[in-house]
Design a protein around this motif. Structure first.
Motif, PDB file in Angstrom:
ATOM      1  N   ARG A  80       0.818  -1.214   0.000  1.00  0.00           N
ATOM      2  CA  ARG A  80       0.000   0.000   0.000  1.00  0.00           C
ATOM      3  C   ARG A  80       0.850   1.262   0.000  1.00  0.00           C
ATOM      4  O   ARG A  80       0.338   2.363  -0.234  1.00  0.00           O
ATOM      5  CB  ARG A  80      -0.920  -0.010   1.228  1.00  0.00           C
ATOM      6  CG  ARG A  80      -2.044  -1.011   1.112  1.00  0.00           C
ATOM      7  CD  ARG A  80      -2.590  -1.462   2.459  1.00  0.00           C
ATOM      8  NE  ARG A  80      -3.055  -0.356   3.287  1.00  0.00           N
ATOM      9  CZ  ARG A  80      -3.453  -0.514   4.548  1.00  0.00           C
ATOM     10  NH1 ARG A  80      -3.428  -1.719   5.106  1.00  0.00           N
ATOM     11  NH2 ARG A  80      -3.875   0.522   5.240  1.00  0.00           N
ATOM     12  N   THR A 106       5.707   8.412   0.098  1.00  0.00           N
ATOM     13  CA  THR A 106       5.321   9.790  -0.147  1.00  0.00           C
ATOM     14  C   THR A 106       5.628  10.579   1.111  1.00  0.00           C
ATOM     15  O   THR A 106       5.206  10.193   2.209  1.00  0.00           O
ATOM     16  CB  THR A 106       3.818   9.903  -0.470  1.00  0.00           C
ATOM     17  OG1 THR A 106       3.533   9.106  -1.620  1.00  0.00           O
ATOM     18  CG2 THR A 106       3.433  11.357  -0.730  1.00  0.00           C
ATOM     19  N   PHE A 145      -3.794  12.199   3.468  1.00  0.00           N
ATOM     20  CA  PHE A 145      -3.331  11.370   2.352  1.00  0.00           C
ATOM     21  C   PHE A 145      -3.445   9.892   2.715  1.00  0.00           C
ATOM     22  O   PHE A 145      -3.874   9.062   1.892  1.00  0.00           O
ATOM     23  CB  PHE A 145      -1.886  11.732   2.011  1.00  0.00           C
ATOM     24  CG  PHE A 145      -1.286  10.923   0.900  1.00  0.00           C
ATOM     25  CD1 PHE A 145      -1.416  11.337  -0.420  1.00  0.00           C
ATOM     26  CD2 PHE A 145      -0.581   9.754   1.160  1.00  0.00           C
ATOM     27  CE1 PHE A 145      -0.859  10.591  -1.458  1.00  0.00           C
ATOM     28  CE2 PHE A 145      -0.021   9.012   0.135  1.00  0.00           C
ATOM     29  CZ  PHE A 145      -0.159   9.431  -1.180  1.00  0.00           C
ATOM     30  N   GLU A 147      -5.479   8.517   4.869  1.00  0.00           N
ATOM     31  CA  GLU A 147      -6.901   8.157   4.908  1.00  0.00           C
ATOM     32  C   GLU A 147      -7.463   7.969   3.508  1.00  0.00           C
ATOM     33  O   GLU A 147      -8.267   7.062   3.242  1.00  0.00           O
ATOM     34  CB  GLU A 147      -7.665   9.268   5.641  1.00  0.00           C
ATOM     35  CG  GLU A 147      -9.152   9.023   5.774  1.00  0.00           C
ATOM     36  CD  GLU A 147      -9.486   7.898   6.731  1.00  0.00           C
ATOM     37  OE1 GLU A 147     -10.597   7.327   6.596  1.00  0.00           O
ATOM     38  OE2 GLU A 147      -8.655   7.582   7.598  1.00  0.00           O
ATOM     39  N   ARG A 148      -7.023   8.821   2.592  1.00  0.00           N
ATOM     40  CA  ARG A 148      -7.567   8.806   1.233  1.00  0.00           C
ATOM     41  C   ARG A 148      -7.023   7.650   0.394  1.00  0.00           C
ATOM     42  O   ARG A 148      -7.748   7.072  -0.419  1.00  0.00           O
ATOM     43  CB  ARG A 148      -7.236  10.145   0.564  1.00  0.00           C
ATOM     44  CG  ARG A 148      -7.838  10.328  -0.822  1.00  0.00           C
ATOM     45  CD  ARG A 148      -7.631  11.755  -1.331  1.00  0.00           C
ATOM     46  NE  ARG A 148      -6.235  12.074  -1.578  1.00  0.00           N
ATOM     47  CZ  ARG A 148      -5.494  12.872  -0.829  1.00  0.00           C
ATOM     48  NH1 ARG A 148      -6.027  13.442   0.262  1.00  0.00           N
ATOM     49  NH2 ARG A 148      -4.218  13.123  -1.123  1.00  0.00           N
ATOM     50  N   THR A 149      -5.763   7.306   0.598  1.00  0.00           N
ATOM     51  CA  THR A 149      -5.113   6.331  -0.279  1.00  0.00           C
ATOM     52  C   THR A 149      -4.884   4.966   0.349  1.00  0.00           C
ATOM     53  O   THR A 149      -4.605   3.993  -0.366  1.00  0.00           O
ATOM     54  CB  THR A 149      -3.745   6.868  -0.738  1.00  0.00           C
ATOM     55  OG1 THR A 149      -2.877   6.973   0.406  1.00  0.00           O
ATOM     56  CG2 THR A 149      -3.893   8.237  -1.400  1.00  0.00           C
ATOM     57  N   GLY A 150      -4.950   4.880   1.670  1.00  0.00           N
ATOM     58  CA  GLY A 150      -4.645   3.617   2.338  1.00  0.00           C
ATOM     59  C   GLY A 150      -3.171   3.434   2.639  1.00  0.00           C
ATOM     60  O   GLY A 150      -2.767   2.383   3.167  1.00  0.00           O
ATOM     61  N   ALA A 151      -2.337   4.433   2.311  1.00  0.00           N
ATOM     62  CA  ALA A 151      -0.913   4.345   2.634  1.00  0.00           C
ATOM     63  C   ALA A 151      -0.727   4.295   4.153  1.00  0.00           C
ATOM     64  O   ALA A 151      -1.519   4.854   4.916  1.00  0.00           O
ATOM     65  CB  ALA A 151      -0.164   5.543   2.059  1.00  0.00           C
TER      66      ALA A 151
END
Length: 419
Positions: A80, A106, A145, A147-151
């Motif tokens: 992820r 990121t 970020f 929360e939005r992407t799952g990173a």
């Protein structure tokens, strides 16, 4: 501080956890050297050694905790990708560790991040996003970020894996300095000192020999003193500080509990103290250390440490923008009475400037900068103002310069904003 009762008393990682972390961290982190400082030993009255994490890969200790946390992610979590927020050292640690483990990273950094830190983070392979003028805004952007992407968000200090990674420094100290009595550690969010204290205090409980751990914060960002007084982590207003690497407005929750139970004392140092320490490390130890990494030495120079035996000052990082280094050196020279800036009112007639220069030459004060003006709201029509900066050799020489000018009939006024 409460007494450490037993190896299981601490809220954080066990000694076994830290020992296991050491085997993992060894893949990327160096065992950094210990350097004896005869100058600081003379100041403290006991042997003083420097633990040079400023010479660590990526320029700071942060690689230890970041890599350990990254290495413990599952394969699904690694796929992820990871995200972190940092103004510098944590960013580089996460970027480097992620590259070594083949994880997409990121990194969110403030918009005013120094160029060398930005470029280093990118060079380690991370995708850098600039967001927010202050680190709080940057942290929020990273959390959104994730929360939005799952990173997976990699925290800079408030996680047991991070604490265990930083604790590997404590294990190195036990081997490198067998008669270790005291360790002085910079504190920002608390990851470093909680890791080092966890290792040393649990070892002390086994061996029966207590090793003191003293934390150091910048006066302008002393969140732990306020939190300990309050009995829980609290937010504080952070004022500008050259020690930006430890300018954290709120302690980590886990770190607070460990520090409350395991750190013997916390002291603070001023901006001048930090600048002097950076200068001493450059001149005496030939080491480039960022202001946040030099506060352990600043505490010694400021007389904040009561020594009881061999002492290690931990230098946590060396990532400093050359432009900031230039300014801090100038500030450190002024704080050490090596620069003197003063204002002298002269009669507006030929020869006055030459006479002042002659007096300064007689007392061996080297002129660096001069501003001679007839224009100013406080000047009489027959006066000129001389702003002059000279190189001096310490407080006694400063007093000699001032006395010589006064003896000649001048009344110099010190400009403390510049000297």
């Amino acid at each position: 501080m409460p007494e450490l009762k037993s190896p299981t008393h601490l809220a954080g990682p066990s000694l076994a956890d830290i020992e296991a972390a050491r085997g993992i961290v060894a893949a990327v982190a160096q065992i950094t050297p210990i350097e004896t400082s005869h100058f600081l030993s003379g100041k403290l009255g006991f042997p003083v050694m420097l633990k040079c994490e400023n010479l660590q890969r990526t320029g700071s200790y942060k690689i230890r905790g970041a890599y350990h946390r990254l290495s413990r992610l599952s394969d699904e979590e690694k796929a992820r990708g990871v995200v972190a927020a940092s103004a510098g050292n944590h960013a580089q640690g996460v970027a480097f560790g992620a590259r070594e483990l083949g994880i997409a990273a990121t990194i969110f950094m403030p918009t005013n991040v120094p160029l060398p830190k930005l470029e280093a983070t990118r060079d380690y392979g991370a995708d850098v996003m600039l967001s927010g003028d202050v680190i709080g805004e940057t942290l929020q952007a990273a959390a959104e970020f994730a929360e939005r992407t799952g990173a997976i968000l990699i925290p800079p200090f408030d996680h047991p894996d991070v604490v265990a990674g930083q604790g590997t420094i404590g294990l190195e100290l036990l081997e490198q300095v067998p008669d270790l009595d005291t360790v002085i550690v910079p504190i920002g969010g608390g990851g470093l000192v909680s890791g080092v204290a966890s290792a040393l205090k649990q070892h002390s409980a086994r061996s029966g020999r207590n090793i003191r751990v003293i934390g150091v914060q910048a006066e302008n960002a002393a969140s732990y003193l306020a939190s300990l007084d309050a009995g829980a982590p609290v937010n504080i207003p952070v004022r500008p500080t050259i020690a930006d690497g430890i300018a954290v407005y709120r302690p980590g929750e886990l770190n607070y509990r460990i520090i409350r139970d395991a750190v013997d004392e916390i002291v603070t140092v001023s901006e001048d103290d930090a600048a002097r320490a950076l200068l001493v490390l450059l001149e005496r130890a030939k080491l480039v250390v960022e202001p946040a990494g030099a506060v352990s030495v600043a505490a010694i120079l400021a007389g904040k440490i009561r020594a009881t035996g061999p002492t290690v000052a931990l230098l946590s990082g060396g990532n400093i923008d050359p432009l900031l280094l230039q300014r801090v050196i100038s500030h450190g020279l002024a704080a050490s009475d090596r620069f003197l800036t003063m204002r002298v009112m002269l009669q507006d007639r030929p020869g006055q400037l030459a006479r002042v220069a002659e007096i300064l030459a007689e007392v061996n004060a080297n002129v660096i900068e001069v501003l001679h003006t007839q224009h100013g709201p406080d000047l009489q029509i027959s006066e000129v103002e001389l702003d002059i900066t000279v190189e001096t050799r310490g407080s006694e020489h400063v007093a000699q310069v001032i006395a010589a000018l006064r003896e000649a009939g001048y009344e110099p006024k010190l400009d403390r904003r510049r000297s």
